[in-house]
Design an enzyme around this catalytic site. Sequence first.
Site, mmCIF file in Angstrom:
data_model
loop_
_atom_site.group_PDB
_atom_site.id
_atom_site.type_symbol
_atom_site.label_atom_id
_atom_site.label_comp_id
_atom_site.label_asym_id
_atom_site.label_seq_id
_atom_site.Cartn_x
_atom_site.Cartn_y
_atom_site.Cartn_z
ATOM 1 C CD GLU A 127 -2.796 -1.126 2.478
ATOM 2 O OE1 GLU A 127 -2.548 -0.296 3.372
ATOM 3 O OE2 GLU A 127 -3.703 -1.955 2.541
ATOM 4 C CB CYS A 140 3.282 7.189 3.264
ATOM 5 S SG CYS A 140 4.094 6.030 4.386
ATOM 6 C CB CYS A 147 8.805 -5.255 7.743
ATOM 7 S SG CYS A 147 10.084 -4.124 8.390
ATOM 8 C CB CYS A 151 9.233 -2.628 15.330
ATOM 9 S SG CYS A 151 10.794 -2.112 14.567
ATOM 10 C CB CYS A 154 5.573 -1.868 13.805
ATOM 11 S SG CYS A 154 5.304 -1.591 12.047
ATOM 12 N N GLY A 205 8.130 -2.003 5.244
ATOM 13 C CA GLY A 205 9.513 -2.384 5.023
ATOM 14 C C GLY A 205 10.532 -1.447 5.647
ATOM 15 C CD GLU A 206 15.159 -0.033 7.957
ATOM 16 O OE1 GLU A 206 15.749 0.795 7.229
ATOM 17 O OE2 GLU A 206 14.593 0.277 9.026
ATOM 18 C CB SER A 237 11.484 6.642 8.154
ATOM 19 O OG SER A 237 11.379 6.169 9.482
ATOM 20 C CB SER A 259 11.861 4.246 13.686
ATOM 21 O OG SER A 259 11.139 4.600 12.533
ATOM 22 C CG LEU A 260 15.282 7.213 19.561
ATOM 23 C CD1 LEU A 260 16.570 6.468 19.227
ATOM 24 C CD2 LEU A 260 15.590 8.625 20.044
ATOM 25 C CG HIS A 261 9.889 4.242 18.163
ATOM 26 N ND1 HIS A 261 9.052 5.281 17.798
ATOM 27 C CD2 HIS A 261 10.212 3.607 17.006
ATOM 28 C CE1 HIS A 261 8.869 5.261 16.481
ATOM 29 N NE2 HIS A 261 9.570 4.268 15.979
ATOM 30 C CG ASN A 336 -3.559 5.177 14.971
ATOM 31 O OD1 ASN A 336 -4.203 5.770 15.820
ATOM 32 N ND2 ASN A 336 -3.526 5.560 13.710
ATOM 33 C CB CYS A 379 3.125 4.547 10.910
ATOM 34 S SG CYS A 379 4.724 3.772 11.103
#
Length: 404
Positions: A127, A140, A147, A151, A154, A205-206, A237, A259-261, A336, A379
């Site tokens: 998508e 996006c 992926c 994570c 995710c 994906g990364e 990203s 993408s730290l988080h 989300n 995301c």
Amino acid sequence: MTIAIEPGSGANAPLEKIALETYVPPARPSLVGLSRAEIAERLGEIGVAPAQRKMRVQQLWHWIYVRGAAHFGEMTSISKEMRSQLEAHFTVARPEVVAEQTSSDGTRKWLLRLPSGDAVEKAHEVECVYIPETDRGTLCVSSQVGCTLNCSFCHTGTQRLVRNLTAGEIVGQVMVARDRLNDWADRDTPTGSRLVTNVVMMGMGEPLYNFEAVRDALLIVSDNEGIGISRRRITLSTSGVVPNIIRTGEEIGVMLAISLHAVRDELRDELVPLNRKYPIQQLLQACRDYPGASNARRITFEYVMLKGVNDSLDDAKLLVKLLKGIPAKINLIPFNPWPGTRYECSDWEQIEKFSEYIFNAGYSSPVRTPRGRDILAACGQLKSETEKLSARERQALRAMAMTD
């Protein structure tokens, strides 16, 4: 509330998945995604004389990337004989649109079908999402079917890794958006200006585990004689594939997002298991060394807000301390929820306190407004056809997502 680390997930998850397939080109490959040199080489393979190749490449490049031609028959400045020859060997196909959804806020999501290299497997689907705003239109884009990473917060991380996308399939997503929005250079738009102005590699994906294809695609997207989106309006990203971060700056030159988080290795090991391979200090050093980073070209740090997990003021203080010396801005992302997740979104009051502390420390700290919630455009919620949610799960997710 504190979330416990569950056995077999997060910190215990495998670092990386192995792709189940590799790309198998069709009998008539698309010219989309090839460099000028590669197009010239293909033309040579079908007998185009060396003296003609440069001109033919310029013609094809203009028709494909400036005017958005979907068939060789549209390329009226090329002779009929040459068009027939091209048609016999190549296409200018983009991914097939199999579904389109438009959110109440104007966000649009396209489900795109890609060929499988396995005769037994059904076609793959990814998508891409278009997010219109008053001053820009952001697309996006995905880089993999599934992926590489796991994570824990995710949704896409729960999927298998099927394969990397080709450069043509990545560029093709931008071309699909321009097709559907009637946004090519020779066509009028409702605003009188381009609708797709920004591209973010933040879909499935990364990107840095598909570096070469992503690089080649973004060089085409940013080419001034083609699609022409400025590199300063393209953001890649990554979850922290440290060896390819410097390469991104040197070979692509786009804006970087991390993408730290989490601000502690033990927690980031759980949220982003890749951290066990490239811990926070290594990742931040790569950011300090990122070519071109400056106050005018700041690195974005993405930080999803998880209730009782990473949203305390102590976390905010350590975040500011860790980023000292890096030209940075911090995007706070309300989580989300999705069916089966054990995480919850931080309370809004806590998000505001977190944001205020970071802002007072001198960092831009916008809270990303969730967009397209009613069409699952968030995301980590990009799902392939082979792993679609049931209707009941979709209803539950919509109900959760629409509750602030």
